[in-house]
Enzyme design. Structure first.
Site, PDB file in Angstrom:
ATOM      1  N   ARG A 114      -5.996  -8.180  -8.638  1.00  0.00           N
ATOM      2  CA  ARG A 114      -7.123  -8.916  -9.201  1.00  0.00           C
ATOM      3  C   ARG A 114      -7.528  -8.234 -10.490  1.00  0.00           C
ATOM      4  O   ARG A 114      -7.480  -6.999 -10.589  1.00  0.00           O
ATOM      5  CB  ARG A 114      -8.345  -8.861  -8.258  1.00  0.00           C
ATOM      6  CG  ARG A 114      -8.114  -9.360  -6.871  1.00  0.00           C
ATOM      7  CD  ARG A 114      -7.978 -10.848  -6.782  1.00  0.00           C
ATOM      8  NE  ARG A 114      -9.068 -11.558  -7.447  1.00  0.00           N
ATOM      9  CZ  ARG A 114      -8.970 -12.805  -7.891  1.00  0.00           C
ATOM     10  NH1 ARG A 114      -7.849 -13.471  -7.776  1.00  0.00           N
ATOM     11  NH2 ARG A 114      -9.996 -13.387  -8.462  1.00  0.00           N
ATOM     12  N   ARG A 123     -16.520 -14.421 -10.699  1.00  0.00           N
ATOM     13  CA  ARG A 123     -15.869 -13.115 -10.598  1.00  0.00           C
ATOM     14  C   ARG A 123     -16.907 -12.002 -10.468  1.00  0.00           C
ATOM     15  O   ARG A 123     -16.748 -11.049  -9.702  1.00  0.00           O
ATOM     16  CB  ARG A 123     -15.011 -12.848 -11.832  1.00  0.00           C
ATOM     17  CG  ARG A 123     -14.362 -11.457 -11.801  1.00  0.00           C
ATOM     18  CD  ARG A 123     -13.693 -11.116 -13.112  1.00  0.00           C
ATOM     19  NE  ARG A 123     -12.710 -12.109 -13.479  1.00  0.00           N
ATOM     20  CZ  ARG A 123     -11.492 -12.200 -12.946  1.00  0.00           C
ATOM     21  NH1 ARG A 123     -11.134 -11.361 -12.005  1.00  0.00           N
ATOM     22  NH2 ARG A 123     -10.649 -13.129 -13.332  1.00  0.00           N
ATOM     23  N   GLY A 159       0.779  -1.236   0.000  1.00  0.00           N
ATOM     24  CA  GLY A 159       0.000   0.000   0.000  1.00  0.00           C
ATOM     25  C   GLY A 159       0.812   1.288   0.000  1.00  0.00           C
ATOM     26  O   GLY A 159       0.373   2.292   0.572  1.00  0.00           O
ATOM     27  N   ASN A 180       1.335   3.188  -2.607  1.00  0.00           N
ATOM     28  CA  ASN A 180       0.556   4.166  -3.384  1.00  0.00           C
ATOM     29  C   ASN A 180      -0.644   4.669  -2.597  1.00  0.00           C
ATOM     30  O   ASN A 180      -1.007   5.847  -2.675  1.00  0.00           O
ATOM     31  CB  ASN A 180       0.118   3.566  -4.723  1.00  0.00           C
ATOM     32  CG  ASN A 180       1.230   3.614  -5.742  1.00  0.00           C
ATOM     33  OD1 ASN A 180       1.573   4.689  -6.237  1.00  0.00           O
ATOM     34  ND2 ASN A 180       1.825   2.467  -6.033  1.00  0.00           N
ATOM     35  N   HIS A 202       0.259   1.644 -12.960  1.00  0.00           N
ATOM     36  CA  HIS A 202       1.017   0.521 -13.526  1.00  0.00           C
ATOM     37  C   HIS A 202       2.478   0.930 -13.686  1.00  0.00           C
ATOM     38  O   HIS A 202       2.764   2.030 -14.169  1.00  0.00           O
ATOM     39  CB  HIS A 202       0.417   0.126 -14.887  1.00  0.00           C
ATOM     40  CG  HIS A 202       1.069  -1.079 -15.467  1.00  0.00           C
ATOM     41  ND1 HIS A 202       0.741  -2.367 -15.065  1.00  0.00           N
ATOM     42  CD2 HIS A 202       2.051  -1.209 -16.388  1.00  0.00           C
ATOM     43  CE1 HIS A 202       1.489  -3.228 -15.731  1.00  0.00           C
ATOM     44  NE2 HIS A 202       2.292  -2.553 -16.542  1.00  0.00           N
ATOM     45  N   ASN A 239      -6.124   2.992 -12.343  1.00  0.00           N
ATOM     46  CA  ASN A 239      -5.100   2.023 -11.963  1.00  0.00           C
ATOM     47  C   ASN A 239      -3.736   2.644 -12.168  1.00  0.00           C
ATOM     48  O   ASN A 239      -3.562   3.492 -13.045  1.00  0.00           O
ATOM     49  CB  ASN A 239      -5.220   0.758 -12.821  1.00  0.00           C
ATOM     50  CG  ASN A 239      -4.211  -0.301 -12.412  1.00  0.00           C
ATOM     51  OD1 ASN A 239      -3.974  -0.522 -11.215  1.00  0.00           O
ATOM     52  ND2 ASN A 239      -3.595  -0.948 -13.385  1.00  0.00           N
ATOM     53  N   THR A 246     -10.608  -0.120 -18.122  1.00  0.00           N
ATOM     54  CA  THR A 246     -11.644  -0.635 -19.022  1.00  0.00           C
ATOM     55  C   THR A 246     -11.534  -2.161 -19.005  1.00  0.00           C
ATOM     56  O   THR A 246     -10.734  -2.703 -18.244  1.00  0.00           O
ATOM     57  CB  THR A 246     -11.417  -0.130 -20.462  1.00  0.00           C
ATOM     58  OG1 THR A 246     -10.136  -0.620 -20.899  1.00  0.00           O
ATOM     59  CG2 THR A 246     -11.451   1.385 -20.537  1.00  0.00           C
ATOM     60  N   ASP A 301      -4.860  -3.327 -18.487  1.00  0.00           N
ATOM     61  CA  ASP A 301      -3.890  -2.211 -18.539  1.00  0.00           C
ATOM     62  C   ASP A 301      -4.018  -1.419 -19.840  1.00  0.00           C
ATOM     63  O   ASP A 301      -3.036  -0.814 -20.308  1.00  0.00           O
ATOM     64  CB  ASP A 301      -2.449  -2.730 -18.368  1.00  0.00           C
ATOM     65  CG  ASP A 301      -2.233  -3.356 -16.989  1.00  0.00           C
ATOM     66  OD1 ASP A 301      -2.883  -2.919 -16.028  1.00  0.00           O
ATOM     67  OD2 ASP A 301      -1.423  -4.296 -16.890  1.00  0.00           O
TER      68      ASP A 301
HETATM   69  C1  GRF Z   1       2.992  -0.751  -7.766  1.00  0.00           C
HETATM   70  O1  GRF Z   1       4.210  -0.915  -8.420  1.00  0.00           O
HETATM   71  C2  GRF Z   1       1.877  -0.540  -8.755  1.00  0.00           C
HETATM   72  O2  GRF Z   1       2.272   0.145  -9.892  1.00  0.00           O
HETATM   73  C3  GRF Z   1       1.494  -1.965  -9.113  1.00  0.00           C
HETATM   74  O3  GRF Z   1       1.613  -2.671  -7.906  1.00  0.00           O
HETATM   75  C4  GRF Z   1       2.549  -2.030  -7.050  1.00  0.00           C
HETATM   76  C5  GRF Z   1       1.825  -1.739  -5.770  1.00  0.00           C
HETATM   77  O4  GRF Z   1       2.661  -1.188  -4.787  1.00  0.00           O
HETATM   78  N1  GRF Z   1       0.163  -1.991  -9.701  1.00  0.00           N
HETATM   79  P1  GRF Z   1       2.049  -0.593  -3.471  1.00  0.00           P
HETATM   80  O5  GRF Z   1       1.202  -1.691  -2.822  1.00  0.00           O
HETATM   81  O6  GRF Z   1       1.236   0.606  -3.822  1.00  0.00           O
HETATM   82  O7  GRF Z   1       3.243  -0.253  -2.616  1.00  0.00           O
END
Ligand code: GRF
Length: 209
Positions: A97, A71, A18, A20, A115, A113, A147, A151
């Protein structure tokens, strides 16, 4: 609802550490992002990101992805929890997921999202390793709308990161992560501004982040 209008309520979905999520919490706490995190949902009970949220007094939910009939059933349960808390924008932050049509239809053009590559290069898992193995000199981070295409949704914001000759997956990931933390709050702000439109696959914003 603590003075934050429904339109600025975020739901963050995580599966792991977590960082981010933390960047979004920080931006919101320090007035860099006029939004409130209404709920953090993890599909894993042991996601350490849950502790970050709990420590900050943010509501958390564990919704295990196992044991559902399909799902769709799981995604509908996610949508219910998010709607119940008045979430307007969903941010995937290391949520491991695939998001299916049931959730996407509940939040049309309102799921983001992050990435760790410059999409459309290197979608899917292990994007940093893919970039190293392919030998690109520049990779980076992307925030995009979600979408049905993995990605593949409209790109909101990107930031480049140079690949160094002596990079490992870890060293490259660490530098990309710095950019992720920088652009995710900016991208959320851009989407919440509502002064954007989609032109085909292009996200066209009128506001500089
Ligand atoms: C990040 O590199 C993000 O881009 C990818 O998964 C990782 C998550 O990291 N989708 P965190 O849990 O936010 O530290």
């Amino acid at each position: 609802m603590n003075g934050t209008s429904d339109a600025r309520r975020l739901g963050i979905l995580i599966s792991g550490r977590g960082s981010n999520l933390h960047a979004l919490m920080d931006a919101s706490a320090h007035g860099k992002l006029d939004a409130r995190i209404a709920v953090v949902i993890s599909n894993r009970a042991d996601a350490s990101g849950l502790d970050r949220a709990r420590d900050a007094g943010i509501a958390t939910i564990v919704l295990d992805h196992r044991g559902w009939a399909s799902r769709d059933e799981y995604d509908l349960a996610l949508a219910r929890e998010l709607k119940h808390r008045g979430v307007a924008l969903v941010c995937l932050a290391g949520f491991m997921r695939l998001v299916g049509p049931a959730l996407i239809e509940a939040f049309p053009n309102a799921i983001l999202n992050i990435h760790p590559s410059l999409l459309p290069s290197f979608p899917g898992l292990n994007a940093q390793r893919q970039a190293l193995e392919r030998g690109v000199k520049i990779t980076g981070a992307t925030v995009h709308l979600v979408t049905g295409e993995l990605d593949g949704g409209p790109i909101v914001l990107q930031s480049p990161v140079s690949v160094l000759d002596d990079d490992t997956v870890d060293s490259l990931s660490a530098r990309i992560l710095i950019e992720e933390h920088r652009i995710y709050p900016d991208a959320v702000r851009a989407v919440l501004s509502e002064s954007w439109r989609l032109d085909g696959r292009r996200f066209v914003g009128s506001e500089e982040p």
